[in-house]
Design a protein around this motif. Structure first.
Motif, PDB file in Angstrom:
ATOM      1  N   PHE A  74      11.822 -27.742 -57.680  1.00  0.00           N
ATOM      2  CA  PHE A  74      10.939 -26.730 -58.261  1.00  0.00           C
ATOM      3  C   PHE A  74      10.318 -25.904 -57.136  1.00  0.00           C
ATOM      4  CE2 PHE A  74       6.478 -25.875 -59.967  1.00  0.00           C
ATOM      5  CZ  PHE A  74       6.857 -24.748 -60.676  1.00  0.00           C
ATOM      6  N   VAL A  75      10.448 -24.584 -57.242  1.00  0.00           N
ATOM      7  CA  VAL A  75       9.851 -23.666 -56.268  1.00  0.00           C
ATOM      8  C   VAL A  75       8.683 -22.957 -56.937  1.00  0.00           C
ATOM      9  CG1 VAL A  75      10.199 -21.632 -54.827  1.00  0.00           C
ATOM     10  CG2 VAL A  75      12.016 -23.344 -55.028  1.00  0.00           C
ATOM     11  N   PHE A  76       7.504 -23.134 -56.366  1.00  0.00           N
ATOM     12  CA  PHE A  76       6.309 -22.472 -56.884  1.00  0.00           C
ATOM     13  C   PHE A  76       5.682 -21.664 -55.773  1.00  0.00           C
ATOM     14  CE2 PHE A  76       1.744 -22.152 -57.406  1.00  0.00           C
ATOM     15  CZ  PHE A  76       1.607 -21.699 -58.707  1.00  0.00           C
ATOM     16  N   GLU A  77       5.657 -20.331 -55.964  1.00  0.00           N
ATOM     17  CA  GLU A  77       4.936 -19.440 -55.053  1.00  0.00           C
ATOM     18  C   GLU A  77       3.730 -18.924 -55.817  1.00  0.00           C
ATOM     19  OE1 GLU A  77       3.183 -16.326 -53.257  1.00  0.00           O
ATOM     20  OE2 GLU A  77       4.413 -15.868 -55.018  1.00  0.00           O
ATOM     21  N   TYR A  78       2.583 -18.976 -55.205  1.00  0.00           N
ATOM     22  CA  TYR A  78       1.318 -18.785 -55.914  1.00  0.00           C
ATOM     23  C   TYR A  78       1.244 -17.491 -56.717  1.00  0.00           C
ATOM     24  CZ  TYR A  78      -3.706 -18.275 -56.709  1.00  0.00           C
ATOM     25  OH  TYR A  78      -4.936 -18.085 -57.297  1.00  0.00           O
ATOM     26  N   LEU A  79       1.510 -16.358 -56.109  1.00  0.00           N
ATOM     27  CA  LEU A  79       1.344 -15.077 -56.802  1.00  0.00           C
ATOM     28  C   LEU A  79       2.391 -14.882 -57.892  1.00  0.00           C
ATOM     29  CD1 LEU A  79       0.411 -12.718 -53.846  1.00  0.00           C
ATOM     30  CD2 LEU A  79      -1.037 -13.350 -55.769  1.00  0.00           C
ATOM     31  N   THR A  80       3.663 -15.139 -57.558  1.00  0.00           N
ATOM     32  CA  THR A  80       4.715 -14.962 -58.555  1.00  0.00           C
ATOM     33  C   THR A  80       4.647 -16.033 -59.643  1.00  0.00           C
ATOM     34  OG1 THR A  80       6.232 -16.188 -57.109  1.00  0.00           O
ATOM     35  CG2 THR A  80       6.285 -13.786 -56.980  1.00  0.00           C
ATOM     36  N   GLY A  81       3.869 -17.100 -59.378  1.00  0.00           N
ATOM     37  CA  GLY A  81       3.673 -18.137 -60.383  1.00  0.00           C
ATOM     38  C   GLY A  81       2.479 -17.893 -61.272  1.00  0.00           C
ATOM     39  N   GLY A  82       1.802 -16.749 -61.076  1.00  0.00           N
ATOM     40  CA  GLY A  82       0.687 -16.394 -61.942  1.00  0.00           C
ATOM     41  C   GLY A  82      -0.677 -16.629 -61.360  1.00  0.00           C
ATOM     42  N   GLY A  83      -0.748 -16.947 -60.063  1.00  0.00           N
ATOM     43  CA  GLY A  83      -2.030 -17.194 -59.429  1.00  0.00           C
ATOM     44  C   GLY A  83      -2.905 -15.952 -59.374  1.00  0.00           C
ATOM     45  N   GLU A  84      -4.207 -16.157 -59.427  1.00  0.00           N
ATOM     46  CA  GLU A  84      -5.162 -15.049 -59.439  1.00  0.00           C
ATOM     47  C   GLU A  84      -5.590 -14.685 -58.019  1.00  0.00           C
ATOM     48  OE1 GLU A  84      -6.030 -13.268 -62.080  1.00  0.00           O
ATOM     49  OE2 GLU A  84      -4.674 -14.502 -63.272  1.00  0.00           O
ATOM     50  N   VAL A  85      -5.906 -13.415 -57.830  1.00  0.00           N
ATOM     51  CA  VAL A  85      -6.466 -12.934 -56.561  1.00  0.00           C
ATOM     52  C   VAL A  85      -7.724 -12.142 -56.876  1.00  0.00           C
ATOM     53  CG1 VAL A  85      -4.280 -12.875 -55.325  1.00  0.00           C
ATOM     54  CG2 VAL A  85      -4.974 -10.900 -56.663  1.00  0.00           C
ATOM     55  N   SER A 134       6.103 -29.789 -61.303  1.00  0.00           N
ATOM     56  CA  SER A 134       6.450 -30.619 -60.150  1.00  0.00           C
ATOM     57  C   SER A 134       6.794 -32.034 -60.589  1.00  0.00           C
ATOM     58  CB  SER A 134       5.288 -30.651 -59.151  1.00  0.00           C
ATOM     59  OG  SER A 134       5.068 -29.375 -58.591  1.00  0.00           O
ATOM     60  N   ALA A 135       6.032 -32.555 -61.554  1.00  0.00           N
ATOM     61  CA  ALA A 135       6.283 -33.903 -62.049  1.00  0.00           C
ATOM     62  C   ALA A 135       7.596 -34.013 -62.805  1.00  0.00           C
ATOM     63  CB  ALA A 135       5.133 -34.349 -62.943  1.00  0.00           C
ATOM     64  N   ALA A 136       8.106 -32.878 -63.280  1.00  0.00           N
ATOM     65  CA  ALA A 136       9.363 -32.867 -64.031  1.00  0.00           C
ATOM     66  C   ALA A 136      10.571 -32.643 -63.129  1.00  0.00           C
ATOM     67  CB  ALA A 136       9.319 -31.783 -65.104  1.00  0.00           C
ATOM     68  N   HIS A 137      10.353 -32.529 -61.824  1.00  0.00           N
ATOM     69  CA  HIS A 137      11.432 -32.300 -60.873  1.00  0.00           C
ATOM     70  C   HIS A 137      11.423 -33.404 -59.815  1.00  0.00           C
ATOM     71  CE1 HIS A 137      11.129 -28.341 -62.747  1.00  0.00           C
ATOM     72  NE2 HIS A 137      12.318 -28.055 -62.244  1.00  0.00           N
ATOM     73  N   ASP A 138      12.503 -33.465 -59.046  1.00  0.00           N
ATOM     74  CA  ASP A 138      12.590 -34.467 -57.985  1.00  0.00           C
ATOM     75  C   ASP A 138      11.792 -34.064 -56.752  1.00  0.00           C
ATOM     76  OD1 ASP A 138      14.488 -36.301 -59.290  1.00  0.00           O
ATOM     77  OD2 ASP A 138      15.834 -34.577 -59.168  1.00  0.00           O
ATOM     78  N   LEU A 139      11.791 -32.759 -56.452  1.00  0.00           N
ATOM     79  CA  LEU A 139      11.082 -32.249 -55.289  1.00  0.00           C
ATOM     80  C   LEU A 139      10.384 -30.950 -55.644  1.00  0.00           C
ATOM     81  CD1 LEU A 139      13.796 -32.799 -52.503  1.00  0.00           C
ATOM     82  CD2 LEU A 139      11.724 -34.163 -52.851  1.00  0.00           C
ATOM     83  N   ALA A 140       9.264 -30.678 -54.978  1.00  0.00           N
ATOM     84  CA  ALA A 140       8.507 -29.450 -55.225  1.00  0.00           C
ATOM     85  C   ALA A 140       8.257 -28.736 -53.905  1.00  0.00           C
ATOM     86  CB  ALA A 140       7.180 -29.765 -55.907  1.00  0.00           C
ATOM     87  N   CYS A 141       8.699 -27.472 -53.841  1.00  0.00           N
ATOM     88  CA  CYS A 141       8.446 -26.611 -52.680  1.00  0.00           C
ATOM     89  C   CYS A 141       7.367 -25.611 -53.092  1.00  0.00           C
ATOM     90  CB  CYS A 141       9.706 -25.873 -52.257  1.00  0.00           C
ATOM     91  SG  CYS A 141      11.080 -26.948 -51.782  1.00  0.00           S
ATOM     92  N   VAL A 142       6.180 -25.739 -52.539  1.00  0.00           N
ATOM     93  CA  VAL A 142       5.038 -24.925 -52.952  1.00  0.00           C
ATOM     94  C   VAL A 142       4.616 -24.004 -51.809  1.00  0.00           C
ATOM     95  CG1 VAL A 142       2.631 -24.978 -53.711  1.00  0.00           C
ATOM     96  CG2 VAL A 142       4.256 -26.692 -54.565  1.00  0.00           C
ATOM     97  N   VAL A 143       4.490 -22.719 -52.138  1.00  0.00           N
ATOM     98  CA  VAL A 143       4.008 -21.724 -51.182  1.00  0.00           C
ATOM     99  C   VAL A 143       2.738 -21.124 -51.762  1.00  0.00           C
ATOM    100  CG1 VAL A 143       4.534 -19.635 -49.874  1.00  0.00           C
ATOM    101  CG2 VAL A 143       6.381 -21.210 -50.509  1.00  0.00           C
ATOM    102  N   ALA A 144       1.620 -21.382 -51.123  1.00  0.00           N
ATOM    103  CA  ALA A 144       0.334 -20.880 -51.609  1.00  0.00           C
ATOM    104  C   ALA A 144      -0.545 -20.567 -50.417  1.00  0.00           C
ATOM    105  CB  ALA A 144      -0.349 -21.917 -52.514  1.00  0.00           C
ATOM    106  N   PRO A 145      -1.478 -19.632 -50.567  1.00  0.00           N
ATOM    107  CA  PRO A 145      -2.373 -19.311 -49.447  1.00  0.00           C
ATOM    108  C   PRO A 145      -3.364 -20.436 -49.195  1.00  0.00           C
ATOM    109  CG  PRO A 145      -3.063 -18.134 -51.415  1.00  0.00           C
ATOM    110  CD  PRO A 145      -1.761 -18.804 -51.753  1.00  0.00           C
ATOM    111  N   GLU A 146      -3.867 -20.478 -47.974  1.00  0.00           N
ATOM    112  CA  GLU A 146      -4.897 -21.452 -47.653  1.00  0.00           C
ATOM    113  C   GLU A 146      -6.254 -21.031 -48.208  1.00  0.00           C
ATOM    114  OE1 GLU A 146      -1.598 -21.674 -44.747  1.00  0.00           O
ATOM    115  OE2 GLU A 146      -2.847 -20.016 -45.417  1.00  0.00           O
ATOM    116  N   THR A 147      -6.385 -19.772 -48.619  1.00  0.00           N
ATOM    117  CA  THR A 147      -7.649 -19.215 -49.097  1.00  0.00           C
ATOM    118  C   THR A 147      -8.273 -20.083 -50.187  1.00  0.00           C
ATOM    119  OG1 THR A 147      -6.754 -17.020 -48.665  1.00  0.00           O
ATOM    120  CG2 THR A 147      -8.746 -17.136 -50.001  1.00  0.00           C
TER     121      THR A 147
END
Length: 311
Positions: free
Chosen positions: A5-16, A82-95
């Motif tokens: 599972f690839v989760f990038e914060y903004l394209t995944g719906g994260g707020e700014v 993430s729990a539904a996949h074997d591995l999770a690659c997460v890209v998110a800001p440190e902010t």
């Protein structure tokens, strides 16, 4: 078959904070997500799912797009998938501690990335510089002949809210104003020189390989506002001094593992001066596998090779 599972914060719906910030950061978020997904799709025996949202409704062909449920918080969405996949690659800001929160919501058996402890340290620019300085790594703390000073969020992403001042007094006033507003910020000497970044493959236990030396395009306008204009990947050879810096950073920040970025400036007198450490995939990842003719995604997964989390 391994499910990633690839989760990038903004394209995944994260707020700014604002639409302007979203507009500035979204292209970089999409670039990182799509580059990682495309690389993962070339790895034999891997199925890829990628987070999407209404601002980024498509994923690369071959990947399965997944979105948050109606009313579901982004953090809960990421944790559920993430729990539904074997591995999770997460890209998110440190902010705001975002990347740290995400790392703590994923089982260590599934997490592909730096340890929460390393993320926590790297999420504070001040704490990172103090740790590196104590380890003998050259940072802005060593610059005593500064002509300009920079004030920026202590946990910021990109060049958002970063301002350069010609007078230390003005920089101090900027810092104090942010502090009064409850905004964690840092004041540092502005390091003059060539803006670079290093892309590393960290294997844990202080071991780091310099994958590429990248040239960063950074502009400062008449009001002192800093803008990040882009990066030229693999622009320079990895000089011995840069390799030594990368290895020193990896030793000084235990828990760095996987793809890691280092922002630095090559100063005429001091040589490489480390500005910050990004404990995650950065924009410089895009196109790097092709440039190096290496399957970086496969190498990345191999660092976290475990038995499948699902039957």
């Amino acid at each position: 078959m391994k499910r990633v599972f690839v989760f990038e914060y903004l394209t995944g719906g994260g707020e700014v904070g604002s639409d302007a910030e979203r507009d500035e950061l979204m292209p970089m978020g999409r670039l990182m997500r799509d580059a990682l997904v495309a690389d993962l799709l070339t790895v034999p025996g891997v199925q890829v799912s990628a987070a999407l949202c209404r601002h980024a409704p498509e994923v690369p062909a071959g990947a399965r797009g997944v979105a948050a449920r109606t009313g579901e918080a982004t953090l809960d969405f990421m944790a559920r998938e993430s729990a539904a996949h074997d591995l999770a690659c997460v890209v998110a800001p440190e902010t705001g501690g975002l990347l740290l929160k995400y790392s703590r919501c994923v089982s260590p058996a599934r997490w592909v990335g730096c340890s929460p402890q390393a993320i926590a340290l790297a999420s504070s620019k001040q704490a990172t510089l103090r740790q590196l300085d104590a380890a003998g790594v050259c940072t802005p703390l060593a610059i005593t002949e500064a002509r300009r000073w920079v004030v920026k969020p202590d946990d910021g992403a990109g060049a958002i809210d970063t301002r350069v001042h010609h007078r230390h007094e003005a920089a101090l006033q900027d810092l104090q104003a942010r502090t009064r507003r409850g905004e964690p910020a840092t004041l540092e000497p502005w390091v003059e020189g060539d803006a670079l970044s290093l892309s590393l493959l960290c294997r844990g236990a202080g071991e780091a390989e310099v994958l590429s030396v990248n040239s960063q395009q950074v502009a400062v306008d008449a009001q002192g506002a800093v803008r990040f204009l882009g990066v030229q990947v693999n622009a320079l050879p990895a000089a011995q001094a840069l390799t030594q810096v990368a290895e020193a950073v990896a030793r000084a920040l235990p828990g760095l593992k996987g793809f890691v970025g280092i922002d630095l400036v090559w100063h005429a007198q001091h040589g490489p001066v480390v500005i910050e450490v990004n404990p995650r995939i950065t924009c410089a990842y895009a196109g790097l596998s092709a440039a190096l003719e290496r399957p970086l995604a496969a190498e990345l997964l191999a660092l976290f090779e475990r038995e499948p989390a699902h039957a």
